[in-house]
Scaffold this motif. Sequence first.
Motif, mmCIF file in Angstrom:
data_model
loop_
_atom_site.group_PDB
_atom_site.id
_atom_site.type_symbol
_atom_site.label_atom_id
_atom_site.label_comp_id
_atom_site.label_asym_id
_atom_site.label_seq_id
_atom_site.Cartn_x
_atom_site.Cartn_y
_atom_site.Cartn_z
ATOM 1 N N SER A 68 0.836 -1.188 0.000
ATOM 2 C CA SER A 68 0.000 0.000 0.000
ATOM 3 C C SER A 68 0.874 1.243 0.000
ATOM 4 C CB SER A 68 -0.930 0.012 1.227
ATOM 5 O OG SER A 68 -1.663 1.206 1.277
ATOM 6 N N VAL A 69 0.548 2.182 -0.878
ATOM 7 C CA VAL A 69 1.287 3.448 -0.922
ATOM 8 C C VAL A 69 0.395 4.603 -0.489
ATOM 9 C CG1 VAL A 69 2.828 2.674 -2.735
ATOM 10 C CG2 VAL A 69 0.677 3.776 -3.354
ATOM 11 N N VAL A 70 -0.801 4.278 -0.031
ATOM 12 C CA VAL A 70 -1.716 5.317 0.424
ATOM 13 C C VAL A 70 -1.329 5.687 1.852
ATOM 14 C CG1 VAL A 70 -4.126 5.981 0.729
ATOM 15 C CG2 VAL A 70 -3.498 4.360 -1.057
ATOM 16 N N VAL A 71 -0.286 6.456 1.968
ATOM 17 C CA VAL A 71 0.255 6.888 3.256
ATOM 18 C C VAL A 71 0.235 8.417 3.291
ATOM 19 C CG1 VAL A 71 1.676 4.847 3.571
ATOM 20 C CG2 VAL A 71 2.591 6.775 2.290
ATOM 21 N N PRO A 72 0.326 9.013 4.474
ATOM 22 C CA PRO A 72 0.250 10.487 4.568
ATOM 23 C C PRO A 72 1.234 11.220 3.662
ATOM 24 C CG PRO A 72 0.063 9.513 6.748
ATOM 25 C CD PRO A 72 0.368 8.392 5.809
ATOM 26 N N GLU A 73 2.445 10.676 3.503
ATOM 27 C CA GLU A 73 3.446 11.341 2.669
ATOM 28 C C GLU A 73 2.976 11.437 1.219
ATOM 29 O OE1 GLU A 73 4.040 8.882 4.707
ATOM 30 O OE2 GLU A 73 5.254 9.817 6.301
ATOM 31 N N LYS A 74 2.428 10.328 0.702
ATOM 32 C CA LYS A 74 1.956 10.316 -0.678
ATOM 33 C C LYS A 74 0.711 11.192 -0.851
ATOM 34 C CE LYS A 74 4.987 7.445 -2.397
ATOM 35 N NZ LYS A 74 5.986 7.887 -3.390
ATOM 36 N N ILE A 75 -0.167 11.169 0.145
ATOM 37 C CA ILE A 75 -1.378 11.990 0.079
ATOM 38 C C ILE A 75 -1.015 13.468 0.017
ATOM 39 C CG2 ILE A 75 -3.460 12.684 1.335
ATOM 40 C CD1 ILE A 75 -3.561 9.818 2.465
ATOM 41 N N ASN A 76 -0.062 13.890 0.879
ATOM 42 C CA ASN A 76 0.381 15.287 0.872
ATOM 43 C C ASN A 76 1.068 15.651 -0.441
ATOM 44 O OD1 ASN A 76 -0.605 15.735 3.462
ATOM 45 N ND2 ASN A 76 1.317 15.116 4.435
ATOM 46 N N ALA A 77 1.812 14.689 -0.998
ATOM 47 C CA ALA A 77 2.503 14.951 -2.264
ATOM 48 C C ALA A 77 1.503 15.166 -3.399
ATOM 49 C CB ALA A 77 3.440 13.791 -2.584
ATOM 50 N N VAL A 78 0.434 14.356 -3.424
ATOM 51 C CA VAL A 78 -0.603 14.511 -4.448
ATOM 52 C C VAL A 78 -1.318 15.855 -4.270
ATOM 53 C CG1 VAL A 78 -2.784 13.605 -5.340
ATOM 54 C CG2 VAL A 78 -0.937 12.033 -4.736
ATOM 55 N N ARG A 79 -1.591 16.223 -3.014
ATOM 56 C CA ARG A 79 -2.235 17.523 -2.743
ATOM 57 C C ARG A 79 -1.399 18.674 -3.286
ATOM 58 N NH1 ARG A 79 -2.692 17.066 2.279
ATOM 59 N NH2 ARG A 79 -4.927 16.651 2.534
ATOM 60 N N GLU A 80 -0.095 18.637 -3.083
ATOM 61 C CA GLU A 80 0.790 19.698 -3.556
ATOM 62 C C GLU A 80 0.833 19.751 -5.083
ATOM 63 O OE1 GLU A 80 2.263 22.122 -1.868
ATOM 64 O OE2 GLU A 80 1.148 21.331 -0.154
ATOM 65 N N LEU A 81 0.810 18.576 -5.735
ATOM 66 C CA LEU A 81 0.796 18.554 -7.196
ATOM 67 C C LEU A 81 -0.459 19.223 -7.746
ATOM 68 C CD1 LEU A 81 2.148 14.976 -8.055
ATOM 69 C CD2 LEU A 81 3.287 17.165 -8.452
ATOM 70 N N ILE A 82 -1.599 18.980 -7.095
ATOM 71 C CA ILE A 82 -2.854 19.574 -7.554
ATOM 72 C C ILE A 82 -2.827 21.082 -7.345
ATOM 73 C CG2 ILE A 82 -5.329 19.708 -7.076
ATOM 74 C CD1 ILE A 82 -5.275 16.731 -6.487
ATOM 75 N N LYS A 83 -2.287 21.543 -6.217
ATOM 76 C CA LYS A 83 -2.231 22.978 -5.950
ATOM 77 C C LYS A 83 -1.318 23.690 -6.944
ATOM 78 C CE LYS A 83 -3.331 22.878 -1.010
ATOM 79 N NZ LYS A 83 -2.827 23.164 0.358
ATOM 80 N N GLN A 84 -0.247 23.003 -7.367
ATOM 81 C CA GLN A 84 0.674 23.596 -8.327
ATOM 82 C C GLN A 84 0.097 23.646 -9.730
ATOM 83 O OE1 GLN A 84 4.344 21.384 -8.004
ATOM 84 N NE2 GLN A 84 4.555 21.811 -5.815
ATOM 85 N N ASP A 85 -0.683 22.609 -10.079
ATOM 86 C CA ASP A 85 -1.260 22.539 -11.430
ATOM 87 C C ASP A 85 -2.627 21.890 -11.347
ATOM 88 O OD1 ASP A 85 -1.896 22.350 -14.070
ATOM 89 O OD2 ASP A 85 -0.327 20.899 -14.593
ATOM 90 N N ARG A 86 -3.699 22.708 -11.477
ATOM 91 C CA ARG A 86 -5.053 22.183 -11.366
ATOM 92 C C ARG A 86 -5.445 21.312 -12.551
ATOM 93 N NH1 ARG A 86 -8.110 23.754 -6.854
ATOM 94 N NH2 ARG A 86 -6.644 24.823 -5.485
ATOM 95 N N HIS A 87 -4.627 21.304 -13.601
ATOM 96 C CA HIS A 87 -4.919 20.476 -14.776
ATOM 97 C C HIS A 87 -4.122 19.164 -14.761
ATOM 98 C CE1 HIS A 87 -7.135 23.709 -16.821
ATOM 99 N NE2 HIS A 87 -6.212 24.529 -16.336
ATOM 100 N N VAL A 88 -3.398 18.875 -13.680
ATOM 101 C CA VAL A 88 -2.532 17.699 -13.641
ATOM 102 C C VAL A 88 -3.351 16.428 -13.874
ATOM 103 C CG1 VAL A 88 -2.737 17.358 -11.137
ATOM 104 C CG2 VAL A 88 -0.671 16.582 -12.333
ATOM 105 N N THR A 89 -2.767 15.480 -14.614
ATOM 106 C CA THR A 89 -3.480 14.259 -14.985
ATOM 107 C C THR A 89 -3.003 13.069 -14.151
ATOM 108 O OG1 THR A 89 -1.859 13.671 -16.685
ATOM 109 C CG2 THR A 89 -3.689 15.110 -17.342
ATOM 110 N N TYR A 90 -3.748 11.975 -14.250
ATOM 111 C CA TYR A 90 -3.377 10.745 -13.555
ATOM 112 C C TYR A 90 -1.970 10.294 -13.963
ATOM 113 C CZ TYR A 90 -7.812 9.430 -11.321
ATOM 114 O OH TYR A 90 -8.911 9.362 -10.489
ATOM 115 N N ARG A 91 -1.696 10.327 -15.261
ATOM 116 C CA ARG A 91 -0.405 9.841 -15.752
ATOM 117 C C ARG A 91 0.742 10.711 -15.243
ATOM 118 N NH1 ARG A 91 -0.868 5.755 -19.131
ATOM 119 N NH2 ARG A 91 -2.829 5.417 -20.267
ATOM 120 N N GLU A 92 0.509 12.017 -15.134
ATOM 121 C CA GLU A 92 1.558 12.896 -14.615
ATOM 122 C C GLU A 92 1.817 12.636 -13.143
ATOM 123 O OE1 GLU A 92 0.822 16.699 -17.642
ATOM 124 O OE2 GLU A 92 -0.187 16.601 -15.696
#
Length: 312
Positions: A68-92
């Motif tokens: 499982s990679v659904v850990v707080p570190e990964k969740i926070n990393a995904v949140r930051e990616l979305i804040k940086q680019d609201r158009h970010v895709t699954y593949r990115e």
Amino acid sequence: MELNREHFRAIIFHNFRRGLSRQECFDELNSLYSDKAPSYSTVKNWYNEFNRGRCSIQDESRAGRPKSVVVPEKINAVRELIKQDRHVTYREIEASLDISMTSINKILHEHLSVKKICSRWIPHNLTNAQKKARVDWCKEMLEKYIQGTSKAVYNIYTGDESWIYAYEPETKQQSTVWVFQDEAKPTKVVRGRSTSKQMIACFFGINGHVATVALEQRRTVNSEWYTTICLPEVIGEIRKKQKNRRIILHHDNEVDKGVKKKDIALKFDIPPNSLSTIIKNRVKLQNYDSSNSCSKRLRTCVYEDVDEAVLK
């Protein structure tokens, strides 16, 4: 009780120790558990494992991604990616964080509660002061015209000119952005470079659209076009249905760019101060059909050409 994979592996191991063949083991499982029984290839593979000396029915540990990679570190990393680019895709996200699509989907929707929706296109981004001014004006008009029940509202016609642009439209997929649960729905006012444009003047009354007058060859509005082409067409459309109705025409108060007010005042023999007052209070003046005896002014002006001066 529901049987899991390890339970079936234990039964297969038991049948292996009993000396049953692969086919006999599969037939027995199929007769007892029907469609829940493991496939023949599964039975065959485990027989091969047991023949090689394997005694454990647990899955062997293997190198690669963690279970499982659904850990707080990964969740926070995904949140930051979305804040940086609201158009970010699954593949990115997958390429950046090296996590599976399934884990990304779980993080986005179960932990971050985000959803991807299209931005709504609005013509202008108004400031709070501009919004308040519009609300105050609307309240004033509702009070003045008795919540719209006054018959005077049928005399008011308003219009303005605007450029109509043609664009290469953005696809729905290109317009989608990630939005967190507590955020407002997105809007956008930025437009791409137009491929063509056309200036038009559009007029409305309480019952809806009255007339649309287009300018040819990408020209802009000037007083000559407004008084000789636009207004006669608009007033003509109004008179088709209401020949004797009083007309209150509400329009903007801009003077042609590059033309000084003192020159206009001199041309029509009007004092500059009076012309400024006329332009400032244009909304309170009525354009009228001189041939119609029922039409009246709000006030009487001492200057013969005031109507022409106001329009120009």
